[in-house]
Design a protein around this motif. Sequence first.
Motif, PDB file in Angstrom:
ATOM      1  N   SER A  70       9.631   9.540  25.795  1.00  0.00           N
ATOM      2  CA  SER A  70      10.767   9.047  25.019  1.00  0.00           C
ATOM      3  C   SER A  70      10.752   9.617  23.608  1.00  0.00           C
ATOM      4  CB  SER A  70      10.802   7.515  25.000  1.00  0.00           C
ATOM      5  OG  SER A  70       9.571   7.019  24.568  1.00  0.00           O
ATOM      6  N   LEU A 112      12.330  12.971  23.922  1.00  0.00           N
ATOM      7  CA  LEU A 112      13.773  12.860  24.151  1.00  0.00           C
ATOM      8  C   LEU A 112      14.511  12.512  22.872  1.00  0.00           C
ATOM      9  CD1 LEU A 112      13.854  11.103  27.616  1.00  0.00           C
ATOM     10  CD2 LEU A 112      14.544  13.431  27.044  1.00  0.00           C
ATOM     11  N   GLN A 136      14.774  15.740  39.367  1.00  0.00           N
ATOM     12  CA  GLN A 136      15.259  14.367  39.250  1.00  0.00           C
ATOM     13  C   GLN A 136      15.623  14.007  37.824  1.00  0.00           C
ATOM     14  OE1 GLN A 136      12.738  11.722  41.655  1.00  0.00           O
ATOM     15  NE2 GLN A 136      14.295  12.560  43.024  1.00  0.00           N
ATOM     16  N   THR A 137      14.763  14.444  36.868  1.00  0.00           N
ATOM     17  CA  THR A 137      14.995  14.049  35.488  1.00  0.00           C
ATOM     18  C   THR A 137      15.871  15.050  34.738  1.00  0.00           C
ATOM     19  OG1 THR A 137      12.887  15.094  35.033  1.00  0.00           O
ATOM     20  CG2 THR A 137      12.898  12.697  35.218  1.00  0.00           C
ATOM     21  N   ASP A 179      19.202  14.089  33.300  1.00  0.00           N
ATOM     22  CA  ASP A 179      19.214  13.129  32.196  1.00  0.00           C
ATOM     23  C   ASP A 179      18.871  13.805  30.876  1.00  0.00           C
ATOM     24  OD1 ASP A 179      19.639  11.280  34.155  1.00  0.00           O
ATOM     25  OD2 ASP A 179      17.497  10.821  34.381  1.00  0.00           O
ATOM     26  N   TYR A 180      18.050  14.849  30.947  1.00  0.00           N
ATOM     27  CA  TYR A 180      17.520  15.436  29.718  1.00  0.00           C
ATOM     28  C   TYR A 180      18.442  16.475  29.092  1.00  0.00           C
ATOM     29  CZ  TYR A 180      12.849  13.750  31.205  1.00  0.00           C
ATOM     30  OH  TYR A 180      11.787  13.003  31.582  1.00  0.00           O
ATOM     31  N   ASP A 184      21.841  19.332  28.655  1.00  0.00           N
ATOM     32  CA  ASP A 184      23.294  19.420  28.777  1.00  0.00           C
ATOM     33  C   ASP A 184      23.762  20.825  29.143  1.00  0.00           C
ATOM     34  OD1 ASP A 184      22.869  20.722  26.401  1.00  0.00           O
ATOM     35  OD2 ASP A 184      23.669  19.112  25.152  1.00  0.00           O
ATOM     36  N   LYS A 192      26.519  21.269  32.015  1.00  0.00           N
ATOM     37  CA  LYS A 192      26.000  20.294  32.960  1.00  0.00           C
ATOM     38  C   LYS A 192      27.029  19.920  34.035  1.00  0.00           C
ATOM     39  CE  LYS A 192      24.391  15.507  32.635  1.00  0.00           C
ATOM     40  NZ  LYS A 192      23.928  14.553  31.630  1.00  0.00           N
TER      41      LYS A 192
END
Lengths: 285, 256, 278
Positions: free
Chosen positions: B174, B177, B198-199, B202-203, B205, B220
């Motif tokens: 975190s 991020l 998978q991640t 989320d991370y 763009d 993205k």
Amino acid sequence: MDIEIFFTAIFLSVAASISGIYMVLSQKSMYGDALSHSLLPGIVLVFLITGERSFFGSLIGALFTGVLVSVLIRRLEGIKGIYSDAAIGGVFVVFFALGILLISGPAEGVDLDQDCVLFGEIAFVPIDRWTIGDYDVGARGVWISLFLVLLALTFHLVMGRVMKFVSFNSEFARSRGVNPEIWNMIYHIFISIFIVLSFELVGVILILSFLVTPIAASWLVSGNMKRLIFLSLTLAAASTSTGLVAADALDVSISGTIAFMQGVTFFVFLSYYSLAKKRSIRRLH
Amino acid sequence: MNDALNITNLTAGYLGRPVIFDLCFTVPQGVICGVIGPNGSGKSTLLKSIMGLIHPMQGTIQVLGHSIDQVRSKIAYVPQRESVDWNFPVSVYDVALMGRYAPDNIFKRLKNSDKEATLKALEKVHLLEYKDKPIGQLSGGQQQRVFIARALAREAELYIMDEPFAGVDSVTESAILKLLKEMKQEKKTVVIVHHDLQTAFDYFDYFVMINRKLIFSGQKKEALQPQYLFETYGGGLPALDRIRTAGNAREEIAKS
Amino acid sequence: MFQEPNFLWVFAGSALLAISASRVGVFVFLQNKSLSGDVISHSLLPGMVIGYLLSGEKNFWLLFMGGFITGYFAQILTEKIIKISFLKADVAMAVVLTMFYGLGVVLLTVAEKLPYGNQAGLSAFLLGKAAALTNLDVGMYAVLTALILAFVKWSEKALITVSFDSTYAKAIGLPVGRINTLLTSLLTGAVVMGVQAVGVVLISALIILPALGSRLISASIRQMTSYAMAISLLMSAGGTVISYIYPKMPTGPIIVVVGGMLLIVLYLFRKKTNEKYE
């Protein structure tokens, strides 16, 4: 050239080629350097205790120091932040210094000096005779080196399989219940015996060269173990003979010439290897 | 404004064997870009080529509109954590300070501004209180944050990171991020090699998907197409199917 | 003892030697190249003998240059073997070391046959003669030590960065190749200079032991550097004092054995935190 010198050198080079292979393959060549320099204090201490230099005395002294040196190196490399080459170097220099101190002080009579340990003097081989009763059976050096060939062959036949296993994949060996440390220790003891029996003939530097260089040269060009051993035996014998002839012709140090010739052979093979590699890269394009 | 990365026809590899073939893509400035692909897809080779650590066999690479050697001071590189020996006797501060090093000051005394920038970077990754600790005493996540602090201390325009999320704890994740968000606000560009699909969405763009060849590069919303993922990660499966079908066909023929 | 000029020269000479060897040794240790010193010390033999053959006498600078050239060349060859083949450092070192030393021994036998051959002197020279250090030697050691220390200080940040993370060093554009060349030259310089006092084998000890001992008790390079200096000074002080009291004992080996004893002490008092990370 004296035939006895010739046989001593050839036998030693052949025996070393068989013996050094696991050291080279498991990337521990400098252990040979370390062991060869470290055995001196053990030999001298036994001399101090017993008052004479005997075959078995030297053997026991060497075994003891060989084990001690291996244990100490392992101990030191086990500490985080201590690299293995520093551990090897740190231990052997202290042992060597101890040996030199002993022979220049308390054990003056041991008839060993730093020159002799480093250079050896193979030219003196014919002088040291082995007599049974009154009968002269030949130079002691020839018999010792022949014995080393037999010893190396025996070691190879008996332990070759497990040593190959241990030196190629120690983690896998461990998972199969084979303790690599014990086998490496046995191997180090064997190398120590080898060195203590031969160093006075040719000096520790040439022994290291015998133990490592022909095998390294053959490794560059051989794909399997059998070929590697065969080629390294051939190379060892060939560069030893040419070295002997050259030293005889130029009247210079025999040990030095052989060590140099071995190195030259290695670099010939290295150039061949590097050319072959370049060619195969070019073919890919 | 120049693109952060502009790569044309890049083929690169080791010992004459290409690992990546004919890559063409651009990464604009101000994005958080993920370079995605399975193991052995050539992500690290791509990164090393961008950093000039290996010479490309073909093609050109422009970084911030120039060749890499002209803009090294504007680039911060974060290698994989496993690439160094963490028992090395240096402190957290010592490593972070390396972010300020460059060919023109390495043989000179550092300025006060270098020290300030280093401390600020350590604060950003919450390692200020650890600054005098030997790096060997840190946890894996903290080690990763030291590397990121070293990059931040550089005050660069483009950050290139090799698997910064690999094996880190949730605190570190975190923290990274949050930093990425800040960097985006400051219009910095970040290129991150990442293998966990998978991640990834989320991370990042912006996406560059490779599997030895370029599969996709772009924003993205366009990257979220199943066919790209399938080509990147599942490329092996249809190939296997085809081989199996061919084998069956041969058996059929043999029988008849 | 401390009024004795000879004693003071021997102590000053070996202390200078120990300081420069340990200063370079720390970085050699950190680059995982501790045995390079051993390779170089064996490989400078042919160069030194050639230097001797050219001058016909023991001219310090000719011998130094000769030794430096072959020692440096041997190190480059070792690195070349590792670079172009799959062989690892251990094999490369053993091969190069024995080859160069062999050549050196051959040349030595040539030198001994020459009419002007002051061979005993040369042989003692190669095996070390710390007890015979003169004010002249010490002067040259002082110059060389000052040079080595200045170069290390100047390049310290670069050496640390390259040793810790050479990929990163390349990525920020540092001249990694040239920095490594500098370290190799400094190491070769320290070794060539030390060989005359403690001999071919034992000079490695002055490179390795202080760095190894200091690593056991320090957590930073700064600490390592100062502890290594302290260890090397203790070694040379202990060695010269003991060999002054027992003149039969050669100084070089005693210096090393003192180092070995220090190593045992440091091992017992090592920082346990070093071992229990994570």
